[in-house]
Motif scaffolding. Sequence first.
Motif, PDB file in Angstrom:
ATOM      1  N   THR A 171       0.812  -1.109   0.064  1.00  0.00           N
ATOM      2  CA  THR A 171      -0.155   0.053   0.237  1.00  0.00           C
ATOM      3  C   THR A 171       0.909   1.255  -0.162  1.00  0.00           C
ATOM      4  O   THR A 171       2.174   1.036   0.068  1.00  0.00           O
ATOM      5  CB  THR A 171      -0.892   0.004   1.325  1.00  0.00           C
ATOM      6  OG1 THR A 171       0.020   0.309   2.473  1.00  0.00           O
ATOM      7  CG2 THR A 171      -1.710  -1.139   1.410  1.00  0.00           C
ATOM      8  N   ALA A 172       0.075   2.469  -0.104  1.00  0.00           N
ATOM      9  CA  ALA A 172       1.075   3.761  -0.503  1.00  0.00           C
ATOM     10  C   ALA A 172       1.940   3.770   0.862  1.00  0.00           C
ATOM     11  O   ALA A 172       3.240   4.405   0.455  1.00  0.00           O
ATOM     12  CB  ALA A 172       0.177   4.741  -0.700  1.00  0.00           C
ATOM     13  N   ASP A 173       1.583   3.608   2.081  1.00  0.00           N
ATOM     14  CA  ASP A 173       2.280   3.788   3.104  1.00  0.00           C
ATOM     15  C   ASP A 173       3.098   2.711   3.896  1.00  0.00           C
ATOM     16  O   ASP A 173       3.100   2.679   5.393  1.00  0.00           O
ATOM     17  CB  ASP A 173       1.791   5.010   4.146  1.00  0.00           C
ATOM     18  CG  ASP A 173       1.634   6.264   3.238  1.00  0.00           C
ATOM     19  OD1 ASP A 173       2.391   6.725   2.807  1.00  0.00           O
ATOM     20  OD2 ASP A 173       0.329   6.737   3.552  1.00  0.00           O
ATOM     21  N   SER A 174       2.905   1.627   3.304  1.00  0.00           N
ATOM     22  CA  SER A 174       3.464   0.399   4.023  1.00  0.00           C
ATOM     23  C   SER A 174       4.790   0.487   4.537  1.00  0.00           C
ATOM     24  O   SER A 174       5.502   1.065   3.818  1.00  0.00           O
ATOM     25  CB  SER A 174       3.536  -0.899   3.036  1.00  0.00           C
ATOM     26  OG  SER A 174       2.103  -1.211   2.791  1.00  0.00           O
ATOM     27  N   ALA A 175       5.103   0.262   5.566  1.00  0.00           N
ATOM     28  CA  ALA A 175       6.548   0.248   6.139  1.00  0.00           C
ATOM     29  C   ALA A 175       7.325  -0.904   5.771  1.00  0.00           C
ATOM     30  O   ALA A 175       8.543  -0.637   5.336  1.00  0.00           O
ATOM     31  CB  ALA A 175       6.616   0.143   7.771  1.00  0.00           C
ATOM     32  N   GLY A 176       6.688  -1.808   5.418  1.00  0.00           N
ATOM     33  CA  GLY A 176       7.544  -3.235   5.064  1.00  0.00           C
ATOM     34  C   GLY A 176       7.106  -3.642   3.664  1.00  0.00           C
ATOM     35  O   GLY A 176       6.170  -3.180   3.324  1.00  0.00           O
TER      36      GLY A 176
END
Length: 147
Positions: free
Chosen positions: A21-26
């Motif tokens: 997703t746009a703001d996934s950390a991993g």
Amino acid sequence: MAAITVKIINKSANPLPSYATADSAGMDLRANLETAITLQPLERVLVPTGLFMELPAGYEAQIRPRSGLAFKQGLTILNTPGTIDADYRGEIKIILINLSNEPQVVAPGERIAQMIIAPYIQANLEAVELLTETDRGAGGFGHTGKS
Ligand SMILES: O=c1ccn([C@H]2C[C@H](O)[C@@H](COP(=O)(O)OP(=O)(O)OP(=O)(O)O)O2)c(=O)[nH]1
Ligand SMILES: [Mg+2]
């Protein structure tokens, strides 16, 4: 940040990891396996990912479990968070362990872990006889919970 050079083997089953997703950390890492493997209760196994990286100096990669696998199947990562050093050029491998009380199957191409790229600093340690005083002092391990 700057692009990171990666090499991936077995591309068909193992596309380049990417953010879901746009703001996934991993980004999820996949098992680079020819056939499915079964982990017995408490069995651990080193699972190849087919991924090799050249991290810029000053960056590490952290290998962390996926919550869905942990909750649904009891599959987690024994050394979490695994550390990938910037100067490591070998294949990234995942130490999976089955903490459930049933055999668990890992399929080829299954997403088994997630990888976070993070900056780090290297410290210069300076030995002294006395440290500065603080309110906390040596209190820890639940120290602030006492009345
Ligand atoms: O989950 C992991 C952890 C580490 N590594 C690779 C990358 C890392 O740079 C190297 C060394 O990892 P670590 O320092 O955790 O292992 P060690 O037991 O201290 O081995 P070494 O003496 O090689 O540092 O192994 C992985 O592929 N997966
Ligand atoms: Mg080490």
